[in-house]
Design a protein around this motif. Structure first.
Motif, mmCIF file in Angstrom:
data_model
loop_
_atom_site.group_PDB
_atom_site.id
_atom_site.type_symbol
_atom_site.label_atom_id
_atom_site.label_comp_id
_atom_site.label_asym_id
_atom_site.label_seq_id
_atom_site.Cartn_x
_atom_site.Cartn_y
_atom_site.Cartn_z
ATOM 1 N N GLY A 199 -9.013 -0.897 -0.955
ATOM 2 C CA GLY A 199 -7.855 -1.742 -1.203
ATOM 3 C C GLY A 199 -7.239 -2.292 0.058
ATOM 4 O O GLY A 199 -7.665 -1.955 1.170
ATOM 5 N N THR A 213 -2.896 -4.678 -7.076
ATOM 6 C CA THR A 213 -3.309 -4.502 -8.461
ATOM 7 C C THR A 213 -2.283 -5.139 -9.383
ATOM 8 O O THR A 213 -1.083 -4.926 -9.229
ATOM 9 N N GLU A 250 -1.717 1.926 -5.050
ATOM 10 C CA GLU A 250 -2.680 0.969 -4.542
ATOM 11 C C GLU A 250 -3.744 1.719 -3.760
ATOM 12 O O GLU A 250 -3.426 2.447 -2.817
ATOM 13 N N ILE A 295 -7.147 -7.612 -9.724
ATOM 14 C CA ILE A 295 -6.787 -7.609 -8.316
ATOM 15 C C ILE A 295 -6.331 -9.007 -7.925
ATOM 16 O O ILE A 295 -7.071 -9.977 -8.113
#
Ligand code: FES
Length: 197
Positions: A82, A161, A126, A154
């Motif tokens: 992420g 998110t 996240e 995403i």
């Protein structure tokens, strides 16, 4: 809406940096000795072929100042890595460390350096590191399942998110619907969708 890619030449799998153009320079403000302030440092990063820079007007973390998001490369994102969000990222030392970290691979490739780790924004929920091997990821890299087994999306601009049911904005591109956490991200996407997909 001003969203512009100032990277002169796209590196195929370059690290990606999204910066808020509105609060860039807030941290040091008039005390910054560099002409042009933090925006000048960000522009220097944008000139690197190894970094894909995107400016957006607001990342919805406005009380922090100098907000930037290091987005994983496409390959790392496919592994479940992420984005890493930073606040008050200003000055020569932190900016140089950011550049070195991104050049070394950034999110998912190289651990966040200690000084940068101190200004990471805790966005609980996240993902910031891959938990699966490169061959075990089974989801599309723009989709994830939350703890309830529901599919989330995403945001392709900031990497956040997004629940499709509560997304701030959407956009259609090449037959796919993309979901955004904020209209600033939607505008950045619509200025050049191919940069984000
Ligand atoms: S003004 Fe920078 S995050 Fe909103």
């Amino acid at each position: 809406m001003a969203a512009n890619d100032t990277t002169p030449q796209r590196a195929a799998d370059a690290a990606r940096l999204t910066a808020c153009s509105l609060c860039a320079g807030e941290t040091l403000a008039g005390a910054d000795p560099l002409p042009g302030g933090q925006r000048a440092r960000l522009d220097r990063l944008a000139s690197r072929s190894t970094i894909r820079m995107t400016y957006v007007e607001c990342l919805d973390e406005c009380e922090r100042g100098d907000v930037v998001v290091a987005r994983p490369s496409r390959a790392q994102r496919a592994r479940g890595v992420g984005p890493v969000w930073f606040e008050t990222l200003a000055g020569d030392t932190l900016t140089c460390e950011l550049e070195q970290w991104l050049t070394a691979g950034g999110p998912g490739v190289t651990p966040v350096p200690e000084r940068l780790a101190q200004i990471v924004i805790d966005r609980t929920g996240e993902p910031t590191v891959a938990t699966e091997g490169p061959h075990s990821a089974h989801h599309h890299d723009d989709e994830k399942e939350n703890a309830m087994g529901e599919t989330t999306k995403i945001d392709p601009v900031c990497g956040m998110t997004v629940d499709p049911a509560t997304a701030a904005a959407t956009a259609e591109y090449d037959g796919t619907t993309y979901y955004f956490c904020a209209t600033g991200c939607q505008n950045a996407f619509q200025s050049d969708p191919s940069k984000f997909v």
